[in-house]
Design a protein around this motif. Sequence first.
Motif, short mmCIF file in Angstrom:
data_model
loop_
_atom_site.label_atom_id
_atom_site.label_comp_id
_atom_site.label_asym_id
_atom_site.label_seq_id
_atom_site.Cartn_x
_atom_site.Cartn_y
_atom_site.Cartn_z
N ALA A 99 -53.46 -27.37 -9.69
CA ALA A 99 -53.21 -26.26 -8.76
C ALA A 99 -53.50 -26.68 -7.33
O ALA A 99 -52.74 -26.36 -6.40
CB ALA A 99 -54.05 -25.05 -9.15
N ILE B 29 -50.81 -26.78 -4.14
CA ILE B 29 -51.07 -26.04 -2.90
C ILE B 29 -51.07 -26.97 -1.70
O ILE B 29 -50.50 -26.66 -0.64
CB ILE B 29 -52.40 -25.27 -3.01
N THR C 179 -40.47 -23.56 -3.73
CA THR C 179 -41.78 -23.69 -4.35
C THR C 179 -42.08 -25.16 -4.59
O THR C 179 -41.17 -26.00 -4.63
CB THR C 179 -41.86 -22.94 -5.71
N GLU D 290 -48.52 -26.01 -12.32
CA GLU D 290 -48.72 -25.06 -11.21
C GLU D 290 -47.48 -25.10 -10.32
O GLU D 290 -46.97 -26.17 -9.98
CB GLU D 290 -49.95 -25.43 -10.40
N GLU D 291 -47.00 -23.92 -9.95
CA GLU D 291 -45.87 -23.80 -9.02
C GLU D 291 -46.31 -22.91 -7.87
O GLU D 291 -46.48 -21.71 -8.03
CB GLU D 291 -44.64 -23.22 -9.73
N SER D 292 -46.50 -23.54 -6.73
CA SER D 292 -47.03 -22.83 -5.57
C SER D 292 -45.91 -22.52 -4.59
O SER D 292 -45.07 -23.38 -4.30
CB SER D 292 -48.09 -23.69 -4.88
#
Length: 226
Positions: A53, A57, A143, A173-175
């Motif tokens: 994550a 980010i 993203t 995780e896809e931010s």
Amino acid sequence: MNTKKTMKIMRDDRGYVFVEATIVYPIMFFVIIFLIYMGNMFLLRARIDSAVAHEAIVYANYFANPYVRYLEDNDYKIENTAKSNDLTNSLYRYLYKNGKYANSDEVATLEKRIGQIGFFNNVSPENIKVSAHGINNYVIYQTYEVEASYELKFPIKFIFMDDYWVLYMSAREESPITDQSEFIRNIDMAVDYIERTEKGNKAIEQFSKLKNNFDKLLNKIGGKKE
């Protein structure tokens, strides 16, 4: 006579503790090891999810603001203009950038960092593979996706198993890539284009009337006088 000897032998409890220990201790040992392993597994999973994550980010921020990465790569020396062309080309990144973004060294660094996560030396992630580390461009928004797969091996091999028990796990995780200043500039540009056309002016007038009517309705509901 034989019956009395048999009853005497049956009443003799010598050796019972040894027999019970032979049965109970291995089971208790296995339960304790299993609980330690499961606790370590959940700890590893939480740490790896956090690392993935954090990676998504950070790189979403790099893509949204290329100057952040530019300054980091150049030891925060603004006078270094060696990568000025890259910064100029990045102005159009929202139009053509899609897919892989990080280079092979950065991917290898993430895999190494995941491999170093662990409470016990012999129970650490193995066969780590970063399958995604790039941008998903959906035209109207973007993203940054990071995905990694890994294996966790049980430290003990059971007698009835040919190999160690292995858990196959993954973290993803896809931010969202948010660039507020870029978004505002795009909206302002779109409004400017609309205002230059006759249909655009009519649409703006209709939206203004709709907004005024909505404000009046809110005032009536709130008991405010116009």
